[in-house]
Design a protein around this motif. Structure first.
Motif, PDB file in Angstrom:
ATOM      1  N   PHE A  14       0.853  -1.184   0.000  1.00 50.03           N
ATOM      2  CA  PHE A  14       0.000   0.000   0.000  1.00 50.03           C
ATOM      3  C   PHE A  14       0.889   1.234   0.000  1.00 50.03           C
ATOM      4  CE2 PHE A  14      -2.345   3.099   2.848  1.00 50.03           C
ATOM      5  CZ  PHE A  14      -3.180   3.568   1.851  1.00 50.03           C
ATOM      6  N   TYR A  15       0.869   1.963  -1.106  1.00 51.67           N
ATOM      7  CA  TYR A  15       1.658   3.178  -1.219  1.00 51.67           C
ATOM      8  C   TYR A  15       0.785   4.350  -0.800  1.00 51.67           C
ATOM      9  CZ  TYR A  15       4.921   6.615  -3.045  1.00 51.67           C
ATOM     10  OH  TYR A  15       5.804   7.655  -3.157  1.00 51.67           O
ATOM     11  N   SER A  16       1.110   4.920   0.340  1.00 50.36           N
ATOM     12  CA  SER A  16       0.264   5.957   0.926  1.00 50.36           C
ATOM     13  C   SER A  16       0.995   7.295   0.981  1.00 50.36           C
ATOM     14  CB  SER A  16      -0.132   5.557   2.349  1.00 50.36           C
ATOM     15  OG  SER A  16       1.014   5.590   3.201  1.00 50.36           O
ATOM     16  N   GLN A  17       0.247   8.318   1.344  1.00 56.48           N
ATOM     17  CA  GLN A  17       0.855   9.633   1.519  1.00 56.48           C
ATOM     18  C   GLN A  17       1.903   9.599   2.632  1.00 56.48           C
ATOM     19  OE1 GLN A  17      -1.223  13.155   3.338  1.00 56.48           O
ATOM     20  NE2 GLN A  17      -1.167  13.879   1.215  1.00 56.48           N
ATOM     21  N   ALA A  18       1.625   8.839   3.697  1.00 58.27           N
ATOM     22  CA  ALA A  18       2.577   8.754   4.808  1.00 58.27           C
ATOM     23  C   ALA A  18       3.895   8.126   4.360  1.00 58.27           C
ATOM     24  CB  ALA A  18       1.962   7.942   5.951  1.00 58.27           C
ATOM     25  N   VAL A  19       3.818   7.081   3.534  1.00 58.62           N
ATOM     26  CA  VAL A  19       5.033   6.454   3.015  1.00 58.62           C
ATOM     27  C   VAL A  19       5.790   7.436   2.128  1.00 58.62           C
ATOM     28  CG1 VAL A  19       5.925   4.606   1.551  1.00 58.62           C
ATOM     29  CG2 VAL A  19       4.075   4.132   3.169  1.00 58.62           C
ATOM     30  N   TYR A  20       5.058   8.137   1.274  1.00 63.87           N
ATOM     31  CA  TYR A  20       5.669   9.115   0.375  1.00 63.87           C
ATOM     32  C   TYR A  20       6.375  10.218   1.167  1.00 63.87           C
ATOM     33  CZ  TYR A  20       5.923  12.903  -3.059  1.00 63.87           C
ATOM     34  OH  TYR A  20       6.354  13.928  -3.875  1.00 63.87           O
ATOM     35  N   ARG A  21       5.706  10.767   2.170  1.00 58.78           N
ATOM     36  CA  ARG A  21       6.281  11.863   2.940  1.00 58.78           C
ATOM     37  C   ARG A  21       7.458  11.391   3.782  1.00 58.78           C
ATOM     38  NH1 ARG A  21       1.018  15.443   4.996  1.00 58.78           N
ATOM     39  NH2 ARG A  21       0.581  16.374   2.942  1.00 58.78           N
ATOM     40  N   ALA A  22       7.386  10.186   4.321  1.00 59.94           N
ATOM     41  CA  ALA A  22       8.497   9.655   5.117  1.00 59.94           C
ATOM     42  C   ALA A  22       9.761   9.537   4.273  1.00 59.94           C
ATOM     43  CB  ALA A  22       8.123   8.294   5.700  1.00 59.94           C
ATOM     44  N   GLU A  23       9.596   9.116   3.014  1.00 62.13           N
ATOM     45  CA  GLU A  23      10.744   9.011   2.118  1.00 62.13           C
ATOM     46  C   GLU A  23      11.301  10.390   1.785  1.00 62.13           C
ATOM     47  OE1 GLU A  23      13.600   7.417  -0.593  1.00 62.13           O
ATOM     48  OE2 GLU A  23      12.510   6.658   1.165  1.00 62.13           O
ATOM     49  N   GLU A  24      10.417  11.350   1.527  1.00 63.00           N
ATOM     50  CA  GLU A  24      10.873  12.704   1.238  1.00 63.00           C
ATOM     51  C   GLU A  24      11.606  13.305   2.438  1.00 63.00           C
ATOM     52  OE1 GLU A  24      10.278  14.681  -1.821  1.00 63.00           O
ATOM     53  OE2 GLU A  24      10.247  12.545  -2.365  1.00 63.00           O
ATOM     54  N   GLU A  25      11.083  13.095   3.629  1.00 67.39           N
ATOM     55  CA  GLU A  25      11.716  13.639   4.833  1.00 67.39           C
ATOM     56  C   GLU A  25      13.053  12.967   5.105  1.00 67.39           C
ATOM     57  OE1 GLU A  25       8.761  13.079   7.792  1.00 67.39           O
ATOM     58  OE2 GLU A  25       7.404  14.623   6.985  1.00 67.39           O
ATOM     59  N   LEU A  27      15.099  11.721   2.871  1.00 68.58           N
ATOM     60  CA  LEU A  27      16.053  12.263   1.921  1.00 68.58           C
ATOM     61  C   LEU A  27      16.492  13.676   2.315  1.00 68.58           C
ATOM     62  CD1 LEU A  27      14.662  11.104  -1.545  1.00 68.58           C
ATOM     63  CD2 LEU A  27      16.891  10.549  -0.561  1.00 68.58           C
ATOM     64  N   ALA A  28      15.554  14.453   2.824  1.00 71.33           N
ATOM     65  CA  ALA A  28      15.879  15.823   3.226  1.00 71.33           C
ATOM     66  C   ALA A  28      16.869  15.843   4.384  1.00 71.33           C
ATOM     67  CB  ALA A  28      14.602  16.572   3.607  1.00 71.33           C
ATOM     68  N   ARG A  29      16.801  14.858   5.261  1.00 71.21           N
ATOM     69  CA  ARG A  29      17.714  14.784   6.410  1.00 71.21           C
ATOM     70  C   ARG A  29      19.083  14.243   6.039  1.00 71.21           C
ATOM     71  NH1 ARG A  29      13.036  12.565   8.851  1.00 71.21           N
ATOM     72  NH2 ARG A  29      13.971  10.487   8.668  1.00 71.21           N
ATOM     73  N   ARG A  35      22.233  11.986  -0.997  1.00 73.59           N
ATOM     74  CA  ARG A  35      21.215  12.472  -1.930  1.00 73.59           C
ATOM     75  C   ARG A  35      21.682  12.362  -3.373  1.00 73.59           C
ATOM     76  NH1 ARG A  35      20.622  16.568   2.012  1.00 73.59           N
ATOM     77  NH2 ARG A  35      21.683  18.070   0.653  1.00 73.59           N
ATOM     78  N   GLU A  36      22.959  12.658  -3.606  1.00 69.93           N
ATOM     79  CA  GLU A  36      23.497  12.547  -4.959  1.00 69.93           C
ATOM     80  C   GLU A  36      23.505  11.093  -5.416  1.00 69.93           C
ATOM     81  OE1 GLU A  36      27.304  14.364  -4.700  1.00 69.93           O
ATOM     82  OE2 GLU A  36      26.529  16.419  -4.831  1.00 69.93           O
ATOM     83  N   GLY A  37      23.922  10.183  -4.536  1.00 77.03           N
ATOM     84  CA  GLY A  37      23.924   8.763  -4.872  1.00 77.03           C
ATOM     85  C   GLY A  37      22.531   8.243  -5.125  1.00 77.03           C
ATOM     86  N   HIS A  38      21.578   8.687  -4.309  1.00 76.31           N
ATOM     87  CA  HIS A  38      20.184   8.264  -4.472  1.00 76.31           C
ATOM     88  C   HIS A  38      19.629   8.763  -5.804  1.00 76.31           C
ATOM     89  CE1 HIS A  38      15.799   8.244  -3.815  1.00 76.31           C
ATOM     90  NE2 HIS A  38      16.035   7.227  -3.001  1.00 76.31           N
ATOM     91  N   ALA A  39      19.971   9.974  -6.193  1.00 74.10           N
ATOM     92  CA  ALA A  39      19.483  10.533  -7.458  1.00 74.10           C
ATOM     93  C   ALA A  39      20.024   9.733  -8.643  1.00 74.10           C
ATOM     94  CB  ALA A  39      19.887  12.001  -7.574  1.00 74.10           C
ATOM     95  N   VAL A  40      21.290   9.337  -8.576  1.00 76.35           N
ATOM     96  CA  VAL A  40      21.878   8.532  -9.650  1.00 76.35           C
ATOM     97  C   VAL A  40      21.185   7.178  -9.723  1.00 76.35           C
ATOM     98  CG1 VAL A  40      23.973   7.342 -10.400  1.00 76.35           C
ATOM     99  CG2 VAL A  40      24.115   9.690  -9.548  1.00 76.35           C
ATOM    100  N   TRP A  41      20.966   6.571  -8.556  1.00 78.39           N
ATOM    101  CA  TRP A  41      20.282   5.268  -8.511  1.00 78.39           C
ATOM    102  C   TRP A  41      18.867   5.384  -9.082  1.00 78.39           C
ATOM    103  CZ3 TRP A  41      15.813   4.704  -5.538  1.00 78.39           C
ATOM    104  CH2 TRP A  41      15.249   3.422  -5.551  1.00 78.39           C
ATOM    105  N   LYS A  42      18.154   6.431  -8.698  1.00 79.47           N
ATOM    106  CA  LYS A  42      16.772   6.599  -9.128  1.00 79.47           C
ATOM    107  C   LYS A  42      16.678   6.751 -10.644  1.00 79.47           C
ATOM    108  CE  LYS A  42      12.647   9.324  -7.954  1.00 79.47           C
ATOM    109  NZ  LYS A  42      12.113  10.405  -7.088  1.00 79.47           N
ATOM    110  N   GLU A  43      17.579   7.539 -11.209  1.00 84.16           N
ATOM    111  CA  GLU A  43      17.572   7.718 -12.652  1.00 84.16           C
ATOM    112  C   GLU A  43      17.942   6.420 -13.362  1.00 84.16           C
ATOM    113  OE1 GLU A  43      16.699   9.442 -16.089  1.00 84.16           O
ATOM    114  OE2 GLU A  43      16.427  10.356 -14.102  1.00 84.16           O
TER     115      GLU A  43
END
Length: 305
Positions: A14-25, A27-29, A35-43
Motif C-alpha cells: 500500500f503506497y500511501s501519503q505517509a510512506v511518500y512523505r516519510a521518504e521525502e523527509e 532524503l531531506a535529512r 542524496r546525490e547517490g540516491h538521485a543517480v540510482w533513481k535515474e
C-alpha cells in the motif's frame, strides 16, 4: 479452473501519503553525498526498468480503497495482503479497515526498538494485523541476531507468520550482506511452531532456499514479483523451472501466490498473475494443488475467516 478460485494475493504493498512523505523527509535529512547517490540510482532505475516512481497519492484512504478494490476485481483477485513498509502504519490500518473483506495487512517492526514486540502485539491484537514483515536487507541486521528473537517469540505466541525479505532488492539502502536466506535457519529451528515466509523465491538465492526446505518444515515461499532476479543468475532457467523445483522441495502446501503489486499508479500487476497461472496450468497440477497455491495456503497461514 483458476477463474473459479477466489484468488488471495499474499504479497502486495500500500503506497500511501505517509510512506511518500516519510521518504521525502528521510532524503531531506540525509547528507549531500547520499542524496546525490540516491538521485543517480533513481535515474538508473527508471532507465533500466522503464518504470516511474509514484507521486503523492493523497490522504483519502476511502478513494484509495475503492481504487484498489476495482483493480483487484478487474484482475480476478478476491483478497489481498498488504505489507507494511514502516512500523508507524496507522494509514495502512485505516486503509484495510475500509474493506476488511477484501484487504488485510501484516505489520513491520524495527528489532532495535526495545518496545518492538509490545508494539507488534498491539498491531495484531487491537488492529487485526495478521503477520510480521521483516526487512533485514534495508534494516541491516541478521535474522539470526538475538535482538530479533523477542519478535519471533511474540509472533509464535500470537500464531501469526513472519515474512522476511531476503535476496536482492531494488532499494537503494539495501545491503546484500544481510540478504542470504541461510540466516533464517537458526530461528526457523529455534521456533518450530512459527511459520516463516520467504518472498520472491528468495530473489536470487534459490539454492539456499531449497536447502532450507530440506532442513525445515516451517519455511514457506511466496512467488511474488517479476522475478527479474532470474536475469542476473549464472544459470539459464526460467520461472517454470523455479516452480518445478519449489514444488519438489516445498510441495504445494508451502507455496503462496503473490504479485508484489505496489503503487496505485502502476495498477494491479495482472501480467504477473497471468504468467504464473499459465505456469501452473503447464505443470498439470490438480484443482486441489492450484487452490492451495492461489488461495488456500495464504488463508491458512494468515488465519483468514
Amino acid at each position: 479452473m483458476a477463474a473459479e478460485i477466489a484468488i488471495t494475493d499474499g504479497h502486495m504493498h500500500f503506497y500511501s501519503q505517509a510512506v511518500y512523505r516519510a521518504e521525502e523527509e528521510r532524503l531531506a535529512r540525509a547528507d549531500q553525498s547520499y542524496r546525490e547517490g540516491h538521485a543517480v540510482w533513481k535515474e538508473g532505475f527508471k532507465t533500466r526498468f522503464n518504470s516511474s516512481f509514484a507521486e503523492d497519492p493523497g490522504d483519502d484512504t476511502e478513494a484509495l480503497a475503492a481504487a484498489w478494490e476495482k483493480l483487484m476485481a478487474e484482475a480476478g483477485v478476491s483478497r489481498g495482503c498488504f505489507l507494511a513498509v514502516n512500523p508507524d502504519s496507522d494509514d495502512l490500518t485505516e486503509f484495510t479497515a475500509r474493506r476488511p473483506d477484501k484487504f488485510f495487512a501484516i505489520a513491520t517492526a524495527d528489532p532495535r526498538d526495545p518496545e518492538c514486540a509490545i508494539k507488534f502485539r498491539r498491531r495484531v491484537k487491537d488492529e487485526g494485523y495478521r503477520g510480521l514483515k521483516l526487512y533485514p536487507t534495508t534494516g541491516k541486521y541478521l535474522l539470526s541476531d538475538p535482538m530479533v528473537y523477542p519478535l519471533y517469540e511474540e509472533a509464535q505466541s500470537l500464531g501469526v507468520p513472519v515474512t522476511a525479505h531476503l535476496g536482492i532488492t531494488l532499494s537503494y539502502d539495501a545491503d546484500l550482506a544481510y540478504a542470504n536466506p541461510i540466516q533464517i535457519h537458526a530461528p526457523g529451528r529455534d521456533f518450530p511452531k512459527l511459520q516463516f515466509i520467504i518472498p520472491h523465491f528468495a530473489a536470487g538465492y534459490l539454492r539456499e532456499l531449497l536447502f532450507l526446505a530440506y532442513h525445515l518444515p516451517n519455511i514457506n515461499v511466496d512467488t511474488s514479483g517479476t522475478n527479474r532476479w532470474l536475469d542476473y543468475t549464472p544459470d539459464s532457467f526460467g520461472l517454470d523451472w523455479v516452480f518445478k523445483k519449489a514444488l519438489f522441495a516445498f510441495g504445494p502446501e508451502r507455496i503462496i501466490f503473490g504479485s508484489d503489486s505496489r503503487m496505485l499508479s502502476q495498477g494491479y500487476r495482472t501480467a504477473i498473475l497471468r504468467e504464473q497461472l499459465g505456469i501452473l496450468d503447464s505443470l498439470n497440477l490438480g484443482d486441489t494443488e492450484k487452490t492451495l497455491i492461489l488461495s488456500g495456503n495464504a488463508r491458512r497461514l494468515f488465519r483468514l475467516p
